[in-house]
Design a protein around this motif. Structure first.
Motif, short mmCIF file in Angstrom:
data_model
loop_
_atom_site.label_atom_id
_atom_site.label_comp_id
_atom_site.label_asym_id
_atom_site.label_seq_id
_atom_site.Cartn_x
_atom_site.Cartn_y
_atom_site.Cartn_z
N UNK A 30 0.86 -1.19 0.00
CA UNK A 30 0.00 0.00 0.00
C UNK A 30 0.89 1.24 0.00
N UNK A 31 0.34 2.34 -0.48
CA UNK A 31 1.09 3.59 -0.61
C UNK A 31 0.37 4.75 0.06
N UNK A 32 1.14 5.79 0.39
CA UNK A 32 0.57 7.10 0.69
C UNK A 32 1.25 8.07 -0.25
N UNK A 33 0.46 8.87 -0.95
CA UNK A 33 1.02 9.81 -1.91
C UNK A 33 0.16 11.07 -1.97
N UNK A 63 -3.51 -4.31 -2.49
CA UNK A 63 -3.82 -5.69 -2.10
C UNK A 63 -4.79 -5.62 -0.90
N UNK A 64 -6.01 -5.20 -1.19
CA UNK A 64 -6.98 -4.91 -0.12
C UNK A 64 -7.74 -6.13 0.36
N UNK A 65 -8.96 -5.88 0.84
CA UNK A 65 -9.84 -6.91 1.37
C UNK A 65 -9.32 -7.46 2.70
N UNK A 66 -8.56 -6.61 3.42
CA UNK A 66 -8.13 -6.94 4.78
C UNK A 66 -7.77 -5.64 5.48
N UNK A 67 -7.71 -5.70 6.83
CA UNK A 67 -7.43 -4.50 7.61
C UNK A 67 -5.97 -4.11 7.50
#
Ligand code: ZN
Length: 139
Positions: A48-51, A125-129
């Motif tokens: 995951x990213x922060x941008x 790559x979601x679908x989880x916390x």
């Protein structure tokens, strides 16, 4: 000097998404009481990213298509990383391109942005916390 730390949690229902987290960061800034300083915002996961960029839906679709050309999710067996039994080799590469963190100046109690700048969480790559760290230092 004041110091503030908070974890923001996300559970994105899709594999990939971009979420404007600027209101969450502004809430953290308000809670911190800092008016002059710096805020660091970073993804705590390597898929995951922060941008920072524009909150414009066409641009977000462009990112999605561009990243999918650079590192297509399918076929998953094209990535050596997926030999571990995972299927997120592409997500690690997408995160690398979009970055881990941003730092924003705090001036007069506000996020000191340039024109149209907003902070985004990029999920690959979601679908989880998963978590984002917000760390604020200053006075
Ligand atoms: Zn992995």
């Amino acid at each position: 000097m004041k110091s503030y730390r908070k974890e923001l949690w996300f559970n994105v229902p899709t594999r990939r998404a971009f979420i404007n987290i600027t209101p969450h960061v502004e809430e953290c800034l308000s809670e911190s009481g800092v008016t002059e300083g710096l805020v660091l915002v970073n993804a705590m996961h390597i898929t995951a990213s922060v941008f920072i960029n524009d909150d414009e839906s066409g641009l977000h679709q462009d990112y999605e298509e561009w990243l999918e050309k650079l590192a297509p999710h399918e076929p998953v067996d094209q990535y050596r990383h997926n030999r571990t039994g995972e299927d997120n080799g592409d997500a690690h590469l997408k995160r690398q391109v979009m970055g881990r963190e941003v730092v924003v100046a705090i001036s007069e109690g506000k996020l000191d942005f340039g024109p149209w700048e907003q902070i985004f969480y990029g999920e690959f790559d979601g679908r989880r916390r998963k978590r984002v760290l917000v760390k604020i230092i200053g006075d």
